[in-house]
Design an enzyme around this catalytic site. Structure first.
Site, PDB file in Angstrom:
ATOM      1  N   HIS A 160      21.223 -59.212-121.323  1.00 51.79           N
ATOM      2  CA  HIS A 160      21.463 -58.717-119.966  1.00 51.79           C
ATOM      3  C   HIS A 160      21.708 -59.828-118.960  1.00 51.79           C
ATOM      4  CE1 HIS A 160      19.773 -55.006-121.641  1.00 51.79           C
ATOM      5  NE2 HIS A 160      20.484 -54.408-120.720  1.00 51.79           N
ATOM      6  N   GLY A 161      21.165 -60.980-119.210  1.00 55.97           N
ATOM      7  CA  GLY A 161      21.402 -62.052-118.255  1.00 55.97           C
ATOM      8  C   GLY A 161      20.640 -63.307-118.592  1.00 55.97           C
TER       9      GLY A 161
END
Lengths: 329, 477
Positions: B327-328
């Site tokens: 996701h990041g």
């Protein structure tokens, strides 16, 4: 293979597809018609921007002075009290990057401008610039022909209702259904009936005012400060290059607002004002922020916005300042 | 180009009209049109990164052909490694390089350098994590013999860049999507109507629910250190609905758009807040991503020691942490994944009752749904705090403040009754929970005038109550 009529058209659909497209078209016709109707109604609302656009169209070449800034500026300057033709571009939440876009992109229509009054509020340098998605960009584009989107614009960017449906629905309801519109714009787009606010609700009672809540930015941001000041000096460079006198003004604030300011933000802002006035010969400072002598509680809408009475007083003082410094020449 | 924009509406109408006017028997021309449309769609965001998609596509296309062309296991393996190295390398370079550098600096220096020239000043290409995972799964599947490689470059390029799902999924497997480009597509009136309905529902979720709820979340979270417990809890619950409606709304629009062109994309969400456990949540939330990690990370590790709970838990932690990291590039996302792994591992602890081997999940399935929902929802909302927070410190402070019962002096719903769209959404979804989305096959339940009234009402609500336009959260991944 599905049945397909020979056609010279670039679109060559079978019957099923045609039937579907027709249904979709029939379905969307009322949607488009309803939206068009709403957009027309919005354009008929009494609106500061339409009046200003008309004023520019009719007298743009005669305008000597421009004032611009946020809602504080919008409420504080009534061009009716200026001796020279003046235009107030001030609008709620409008930051320096939008001011810059407006000034640079209306330059051709306002060729006679000799003086710009620019608001530099207490926390202007530590609040973010308007984003390219700022909802008022549609208004600026439609009425001022100013592109602040940072991109090529299209037809849809001039649709006003879509930019903020919540606000415009409220405006439409108040104006057309409830007939509650209180605004009385003069020919300069200044609302001469702009008294409603927390102070009026408190009957301007000095005992109640301390309990009236106010919104003040006290969070510091050195990153924003660096970015905004760099932009600010670019703005001043542009004005200097175009031989436009500049009045940097801070508008009157109520004493309780002054009390709540963050000292660090204040000092940084003041240091920039000092540098600007030293560096640029065309820059003058007109500081009214702490003027609690001339401005009384009854001159305010709320802690940091003047009402039309306060605006009359401030505008007359500004006019005197400009005249005394020969900035309109 | 955002799905909830005027631009996309216009783009869709033009591409759709051209696509079907070509004729269903001209499949190659339709594919070529889809490819051009997809590249235009992506290029309008940033045309420079088109070369990256193109290069990724070509590399995986060639790698798969290379794998199929040789019978030598070692050569096949090298082709596979080449493809994986490229895909992970691109991800690392664009998405994770600065994170690793910063973490490394923090580790070795007492006062890490903050000069920005140390970091690679590059923006993350939109949808990078989605399309690299899609192409990577293709090569792995070819290597494992699950599918045959595509020999048609046009079809393969379309598979990688199909615009409805290019920038935020669903992450499609080649075995589902690729064959759809090889077949003739027939126009289906039913599917076209369903497509439009699903787009309408997706727009409602994104524009009305997610964007309005975002107003509250964005107002509360930046001042987390002065907010009271109830306000932080309220904002955290709303944030769950924000990401759910944002992402599932996007998926609905993507799936609906694909239906208009005669394609079927995978389901990506299935009312996740109805989960009885965190384990079940991951069968209902971002389903295509979960399946990807299950198939390519969890299963291969867990298979090494099938019966060992400890080994399965190890595989679970690896997978979930990577899901978080996907996701990041931030420790908060790693914590998000690790937190999920921890709760799932607890739920899966085997123990014996009356000689029978059971787990917590066994009991959770027997407890009334509302009670288990409270259990799972609480844990999910807690993990969402990691997801939304900008740092671990911020996440822990928020959690600490929530459980410290700090009074909220200025509690405000902020957007007032607009928050009521959440109960409306929940009711609509719960009452139609057996369906992929509430409006499916609506003609069986409502007459045409009633259907149209419903559509017009929804369009009115979308126009009238649209929140401030926010980018789709999952674009950044």
């Amino acid at each position: 293979m599905q049945d397909r009529k020979k056609s010279s058209s670039i679109f060559n659909f079978n019957k099923k597809q045609q039937s579907f497209f027709k249904s979709v078209l029939v379905f969307f016709i009322p949607v488009v018609a309803a939206y068009t109707f709403v957009e027309v109604l919005v354009s008929q609302l009494p609106f500061q921007y339409t009046i200003i656009a008309d004023y520019i169209a009719s007298e743009g070449s005669k305008i000597d002075i421009i004032t611009t800034g946020s809602s504080q500026m919008k409420c504080a300057v009534n061009p009716a009290f200026m001796k020279e033709p003046t235009l107030n571009f001030g609008s709620t939440s409008q930051h320096h990057n939008t001011d810059y876009a407006i000034i640079t992109q209306t330059h051709d229509k306002l060729k006679n401008v000799k003086c710009l009054v620019l608001e530099v509020s207490y926390s202007h340098f530590e609040l973010p610039h308007n984003a390219p998605t700022f909802w008022k960009n549609n208004v600026y584009l439609k009425y001022y022909d100013v592109n602040n989107f940072d991109r090529t614009t299209y037809f849809k960017d001039k649709l006003i209702f879509l930019s903020r449906p919540d606000i415009y629905t409220k405006e439409l309801t108040n104006h057309y259904l409830k007939k509650k519109t209180t605004s009385q714009f003069n020919r300069f787009g200044f609302d001469e009936n702009n008294y409603n606010g927390s102070f009026k609700k408190s009957n301007y009672d000095e005992a109640k005012i301390p309990t009236v809540s106010s919104e003040i930015n006290t969070s510091e941001s050195l990153q924003l400060f660096k970015h905004n000041t760099a932009f600010f000096f670019t703005f001043l460079d542009y004005l200097e290059a175009n031989h436009i006198n500049v009045v940097l003004t801070s508008l009157p604030m109520h004493k309780y607002y002054l009390r709540d300011r963050n000292e660090n933000i204040l000092h940084r802002r003041d240091s920039i004002l000092k540098v600007a006035s030293e560096r640029y010969k065309n820059v003058h400072i007109f500081r009214k922020e702490e003027d609690t002598l001339h401005f009384k509680t009854s001159d305010y809408i709320n802690h940091n916005h003047l009402n039309p009475d306060g605006a009359k007083r401030y505008t007359e003082m500004l006019d005197t300042f400009i005249e005394a410094n020969h900035l309109q020449q | 180009m955002l799905f909830n924009s005027f631009d996309f509406g216009l783009f869709l109408v033009i591409v759709y009209a051209l696509y079907w006017s070509i004729g269903t028997h001209k499949r190659v021309a339709q594919n070529a049109l889809l490819l051009v449309a997809s590249y235009v769609f992506y290029g309008l965001w940033d045309w420079r990164f088109l070369s990256l998609i193109f290069l990724s596509s070509i590399i995986d296309y060639a790698a798969a052909l290379g794998i199929a062309a040789t019978s030598k296991k070692s050569v096949k393996r090298w082709f596979l490694y080449g493809s994986i190295t490229w895909n992970l390398g691109v991800l690392f370079a664009f998405k994770y390089f600065n994170f690793f550098l910063e973490s490394f600096n923090t580790l070795i220096y007492d006062s890490p350098p903050t000069d920005t020239y140390y970091f690679w000043n590059v923006i993350i290409p939109v949808g990078l994590s989605f399309y690299t995972f899609q192409t990577m799964s293709y090569t792995i599947d070819v290597y494992q013999g699950k599918i045959k490689p595509s020999k048609n470059i046009l079809e393969f390029l379309c598979f990688v860049s199909f615009f409805p799902q290019l920038v935020a999924g669903p992450i499609e497997r080649a075995r589902n999507l690729l064959p759809q480009f090889t077949k003739e597509r027939s126009f289906s009136l039913k599917e076209s109507k369903e497509g439009l309905r699903q787009i309408l529902w997706g727009l409602f979720k994104k524009v009305v629910v997610a964007d309005n709820v975002a107003v509250v979340v964005n107002a509360v979270y930046p001042d987390y250190d002065v907010q009271g417990s109830s306000m932080l809890l309220y904002a955290s619950v709303l944030f769950f609905f924000q990401i759910y409606c944002d992402f599932s709304g996007y998926s609905d629009i993507a799936i609906g758009t694909a239906k208009l062109f005669g394609f079927k994309l995978s389901t990506n969400f299935n009312i996740p807040y109805l989960s009885r456990s965190v384990s079940e949540f991951w069968h209902r939330w971002h389903i295509t991503l979960t399946r990807w990690f299950t198939d390519y990370v969890y299963a291969p590790i867990a298979r090494l020691k099938k019966k060992s709970y400890a080994f399965k838990t190890f595989a679970l932690f690896i997978s979930m942490t990577l899901i978080g990291f996907w996701h990041g590039a931030n420790w908060t996302f790693i914590a998000f994944g690790a937190f999920q792994a921890f709760t799932i591992s607890i739920e899966r602890i085997p123990f014996k009752v009356g000689g029978k081997k059971v787990t917590l999940i066994t009991y959770l399935t027997k407890i009334p749904l509302p009670l288990t929902m409270i259990y799972s929802f609480t844990l999910i909302v807690m993990s969402c705090i990691f997801f939304r927070a900008e740092s671990l410190e911020m996440a822990f402070t928020i959690m600490e403040r929530i459980v410290s019962f700090i009074p909220t002096t200025n509690f405000s719903f902020i957007i007032g009754w607009k928050v009521l769209v959440i109960p409306v959404l929940v009711l609509a979804e719960v009452f139609t929970r057996s369906k992929p989305y509430p409006f499916i096959e609506l003609e069986k339940q409502l007459s045409r005038p009633l259907r149209w009234i419903l559509y017009y009402t929804l369009i009115f609500i979308i126009f009238r109550y649209a929140g401030p336009q926010e980018e789709f959260i999952y674009f950044q991944f």
